[in-house]
Design a protein around this motif. Structure first.
Motif, PDB file in Angstrom:
ATOM      1  N   ARG A 133      46.699  40.717  43.930  1.00  0.00           N
ATOM      2  CA  ARG A 133      46.027  40.135  44.049  1.00  0.00           C
ATOM      3  C   ARG A 133      44.526  40.039  43.447  1.00  0.00           C
ATOM      4  O   ARG A 133      43.761  40.988  43.146  1.00  0.00           O
ATOM      5  CB  ARG A 133      45.157  40.404  45.171  1.00  0.00           C
ATOM      6  CG  ARG A 133      46.513  39.959  47.016  1.00  0.00           C
ATOM      7  CD  ARG A 133      45.907  40.350  47.839  1.00  0.00           C
ATOM      8  NE  ARG A 133      45.143  39.660  48.810  1.00  0.00           N
ATOM      9  CZ  ARG A 133      45.430  38.181  49.211  1.00  0.00           C
ATOM     10  NH1 ARG A 133      46.379  37.807  49.120  1.00  0.00           N
ATOM     11  NH2 ARG A 133      44.558  37.437  49.535  1.00  0.00           N
ATOM     12  N   PRO A 134      45.004  39.328  42.231  1.00  0.00           N
ATOM     13  CA  PRO A 134      43.319  39.560  41.612  1.00  0.00           C
ATOM     14  C   PRO A 134      42.147  38.960  41.755  1.00  0.00           C
ATOM     15  O   PRO A 134      42.343  38.217  42.508  1.00  0.00           O
ATOM     16  CB  PRO A 134      44.050  38.167  40.018  1.00  0.00           C
ATOM     17  CG  PRO A 134      44.347  37.171  40.324  1.00  0.00           C
ATOM     18  CD  PRO A 134      45.336  38.413  41.815  1.00  0.00           C
ATOM     19  N   THR A 135      41.067  39.687  41.148  1.00  0.00           N
ATOM     20  CA  THR A 135      39.722  39.385  41.125  1.00  0.00           C
ATOM     21  C   THR A 135      38.994  37.854  41.396  1.00  0.00           C
ATOM     22  O   THR A 135      39.503  37.610  39.409  1.00  0.00           O
ATOM     23  CB  THR A 135      39.069  40.777  41.369  1.00  0.00           C
ATOM     24  OG1 THR A 135      39.189  42.306  41.933  1.00  0.00           O
ATOM     25  CG2 THR A 135      37.015  40.357  41.466  1.00  0.00           C
ATOM     26  N   VAL A 136      38.741  37.303  42.101  1.00  0.00           N
ATOM     27  CA  VAL A 136      37.905  36.131  41.634  1.00  0.00           C
ATOM     28  C   VAL A 136      36.626  35.311  41.514  1.00  0.00           C
ATOM     29  O   VAL A 136      35.868  36.260  43.162  1.00  0.00           O
ATOM     30  CB  VAL A 136      39.001  34.560  41.944  1.00  0.00           C
ATOM     31  CG1 VAL A 136      38.410  33.728  41.758  1.00  0.00           C
ATOM     32  CG2 VAL A 136      40.792  35.447  42.113  1.00  0.00           C
ATOM     33  N   TYR A 163      37.927  38.502  46.520  1.00  0.00           N
ATOM     34  CA  TYR A 163      36.681  37.371  46.549  1.00  0.00           C
ATOM     35  C   TYR A 163      35.320  38.362  47.180  1.00  0.00           C
ATOM     36  O   TYR A 163      35.332  38.512  48.011  1.00  0.00           O
ATOM     37  CB  TYR A 163      36.349  36.293  47.267  1.00  0.00           C
ATOM     38  CG  TYR A 163      35.367  35.418  46.855  1.00  0.00           C
ATOM     39  CD1 TYR A 163      35.366  34.665  45.845  1.00  0.00           C
ATOM     40  CD2 TYR A 163      34.304  35.467  47.240  1.00  0.00           C
ATOM     41  CE1 TYR A 163      34.226  34.387  45.269  1.00  0.00           C
ATOM     42  CE2 TYR A 163      33.141  34.468  46.613  1.00  0.00           C
ATOM     43  CZ  TYR A 163      33.451  33.933  46.494  1.00  0.00           C
ATOM     44  OH  TYR A 163      32.421  33.076  45.579  1.00  0.00           O
ATOM     45  N   PRO A 164      34.782  39.740  45.959  1.00  0.00           N
ATOM     46  CA  PRO A 164      34.215  40.667  46.812  1.00  0.00           C
ATOM     47  C   PRO A 164      33.007  40.384  46.946  1.00  0.00           C
ATOM     48  O   PRO A 164      31.699  40.589  47.496  1.00  0.00           O
ATOM     49  CB  PRO A 164      34.361  41.636  46.139  1.00  0.00           C
ATOM     50  CG  PRO A 164      34.915  40.761  44.846  1.00  0.00           C
ATOM     51  CD  PRO A 164      35.546  39.966  44.972  1.00  0.00           C
ATOM     52  N   PHE A 165      32.727  39.221  46.626  1.00  0.00           N
ATOM     53  CA  PHE A 165      30.751  38.238  46.116  1.00  0.00           C
ATOM     54  C   PHE A 165      30.587  37.409  47.556  1.00  0.00           C
ATOM     55  O   PHE A 165      29.258  37.951  48.025  1.00  0.00           O
ATOM     56  CB  PHE A 165      31.151  37.082  45.429  1.00  0.00           C
ATOM     57  CG  PHE A 165      32.093  37.536  43.592  1.00  0.00           C
ATOM     58  CD1 PHE A 165      30.895  38.173  43.204  1.00  0.00           C
ATOM     59  CD2 PHE A 165      32.537  37.660  43.655  1.00  0.00           C
ATOM     60  CE1 PHE A 165      31.659  39.364  41.730  1.00  0.00           C
ATOM     61  CE2 PHE A 165      33.520  38.191  42.505  1.00  0.00           C
ATOM     62  CZ  PHE A 165      32.659  38.099  41.840  1.00  0.00           C
ATOM     63  N   ALA A 166      31.157  37.579  48.428  1.00  0.00           N
ATOM     64  CA  ALA A 166      30.854  36.929  49.753  1.00  0.00           C
ATOM     65  C   ALA A 166      31.821  37.256  51.031  1.00  0.00           C
ATOM     66  O   ALA A 166      33.379  37.346  50.668  1.00  0.00           O
ATOM     67  CB  ALA A 166      30.587  35.388  49.483  1.00  0.00           C
ATOM     68  N   VAL A 188      37.126  33.667  36.233  1.00  0.00           N
ATOM     69  CA  VAL A 188      36.006  32.839  36.898  1.00  0.00           C
ATOM     70  C   VAL A 188      36.417  31.349  37.487  1.00  0.00           C
ATOM     71  O   VAL A 188      36.573  30.758  36.266  1.00  0.00           O
ATOM     72  CB  VAL A 188      35.332  32.620  35.625  1.00  0.00           C
ATOM     73  CG1 VAL A 188      33.814  31.794  36.218  1.00  0.00           C
ATOM     74  CG2 VAL A 188      34.973  34.774  35.925  1.00  0.00           C
ATOM     75  N   ILE A 189      35.809  30.673  38.258  1.00  0.00           N
ATOM     76  CA  ILE A 189      36.542  29.507  38.764  1.00  0.00           C
ATOM     77  C   ILE A 189      34.947  28.772  38.673  1.00  0.00           C
ATOM     78  O   ILE A 189      34.082  29.086  39.542  1.00  0.00           O
ATOM     79  CB  ILE A 189      36.956  29.221  40.348  1.00  0.00           C
ATOM     80  CG1 ILE A 189      37.904  30.499  40.044  1.00  0.00           C
ATOM     81  CG2 ILE A 189      37.460  28.306  40.756  1.00  0.00           C
ATOM     82  CD1 ILE A 189      39.160  29.715  39.191  1.00  0.00           C
ATOM     83  N   ASP A 212      35.610  39.929  30.803  1.00  0.00           N
ATOM     84  CA  ASP A 212      37.545  39.627  30.342  1.00  0.00           C
ATOM     85  C   ASP A 212      38.153  39.314  31.580  1.00  0.00           C
ATOM     86  O   ASP A 212      38.667  39.761  31.647  1.00  0.00           O
ATOM     87  CB  ASP A 212      38.163  40.988  29.584  1.00  0.00           C
ATOM     88  CG  ASP A 212      39.564  40.870  29.198  1.00  0.00           C
ATOM     89  OD1 ASP A 212      39.726  39.773  29.189  1.00  0.00           O
ATOM     90  OD2 ASP A 212      40.876  41.709  29.421  1.00  0.00           O
ATOM     91  N   ALA A 213      38.152  37.793  31.655  1.00  0.00           N
ATOM     92  CA  ALA A 213      38.220  36.717  32.206  1.00  0.00           C
ATOM     93  C   ALA A 213      39.015  35.509  31.934  1.00  0.00           C
ATOM     94  O   ALA A 213      37.400  34.548  31.197  1.00  0.00           O
ATOM     95  CB  ALA A 213      37.273  36.939  33.482  1.00  0.00           C
TER      96      ALA A 213
END
Length: 249
Positions: A133-136, A163-166, A188-189, A212-213
Motif C-alpha cells: 500500500r504505497p503512500t499517495v 492516504y495520511p492527509f485527511a 502524487v495525483i 521522490d514520487a
C-alpha cells in the motif's frame, strides 16, 4: 419531469441512469457532450442565473455541496422545488445514486446504479487486497496547495493506497510542503477542480518540494465529483498504483 441540474455530479448521475433527456437546464460545467438535445445553459456552478432557472419552469432543481447552500436557499425562496445533496464519504456518494433516483422518479435505475458501484468497488478491493500500500498525495487545488478530502481518502484506500492527509469525510484542506514531504508519498495525483485532465505536472515539479514520487494527472471529474465517474476514478487509481485497470471477476 422537467429537471434543472446545477451540480455536475447530479448531471453525470442522471446520464448514467438514462434520465438525461429530462434535463431542461444545466450549468456550463456539466458534461452533456453526447446529448441528443442540448438543455439550456444557466451559468456556472457558483454564479447561476437564477432568473434563467425559474424561466425554465422546472419540476425540480438539483444542487450539491455546502458551497451551493445559498443557491439552494435562493431557489426555494422563489418557490422552486430543490433536491440538495451533501455527500461526504464514499458510501454517501454511492447511496446518493439511489436517493437521486427516487427524487426524480427513477428509483429502480438509481438502485441499479448504486448496486453496480458497490460491485465495482468490491472488485477493485479484492484485486488489490494482497498488494503493498504505497503512500499517495492527492491534490485538489494548487494555489494554495490543498490535499483532497471527502471521499478521496476512501477512494485511495479502495485502490490499494495509503492516504495520511485527511480522514474520510473531512473537507479538503490546505497542506504545507513540510507535511507532504514528511509523509514521503510514492505517488502524487493531480486533479485540480475545473481543470479536467489539463493539470501540468511540471508546475508541481517546479515547486521543488523534494519528493521522490511518480506524478500523475487524473481528470478532476473522476475524483472530485460524487457521481458514477468516481468509480472510474477508483479504477484509474488502482491502475496507477498496481497496474490493475480492469479488475477481474
Amino acid at each position: 419531469m422537467r429537471l434543472v441540474s446545477l451540480a455536475p455530479s447530479a448531471t453525470a448521475t442522471l446520464v448514467a441512469m438514462g434520465a438525461a433527456d429530462e434535463l431542461v437546464g444545466v450549468t456550463h460545467h456539466c458534461d452533456l457532450s453526447d446529448a441528443a438535445v442540448a438543455p439550456e445553459r444557466v451559468g456556472g456552478w457558483l454564479n447561476t442565473d437564477l432568473d434563467a432557472v425559474a424561466a425554465l419552469d422546472p419540476d425540480l432543481v438539483l444542487t450539491s455541496d455546502p458551497l451551493q447552500r445559498d443557491t439552494r436557499d435562493d431557489l426555494r425562496e422563489r418557490g422552486l422545488e430543490v433536491y440538495h445533496a451533501e455527500p461526504e464519504t464514499l458510501d454517501d456518494a454511492v447511496d446518493g445514486f439511489a436517493a437521486l433516483g427516487r427524487a426524480v422518479d427513477h428509483a429502480a435505475a438509481g438502485e441499479r446504479l448504486a448496486a453496480d458501484a458497490r460491485e465495482r468497488l468490491r472488485r477493485v478491493r479484492e484485486a488489490v487486497a494482497d498488494e503493498p500500500r504505497p503512500t499517495v498525495y492527492c491534490e485538489e487545488w494548487a494555489d494554495p496547495p490543498m490535499a483532497a478530502g471527502n471521499w478521496v481518502p476512501e477512494a485511495v484506500d479502495a485502490a490499494g493506497g495509503a492516504y495520511p492527509f485527511a480522514d474520510p469525510g473531512e473537507r479538503s484542506g490546505e497542506v504545507s510542503r513540510e507535511e507532504v514531504a514528511a509523509a514521503d508519498p510514492e505517488y502524487v495525483i493531480l486533479h485540480p477542480c475545473g481543470k479536467g485532465d489539463r493539470a501540468d505536472p511540471d508546475e508541481f515539479r517546479e515547486r521543488d518540494w523534494g519528493l521522490d514520487a511518480e506524478i500523475h494527472v487524473v481528470d478532476d471529474s473522476l475524483l472530485n465529483q460524487p457521481s458514477p465517474n468516481l468509480l472510474a476514478g477508483v479504477e484509474r487509481l488502482a491502475g496507477i498504483l498496481h497496474g490493475i485497470d480492469e479488475p477481474a471477476d
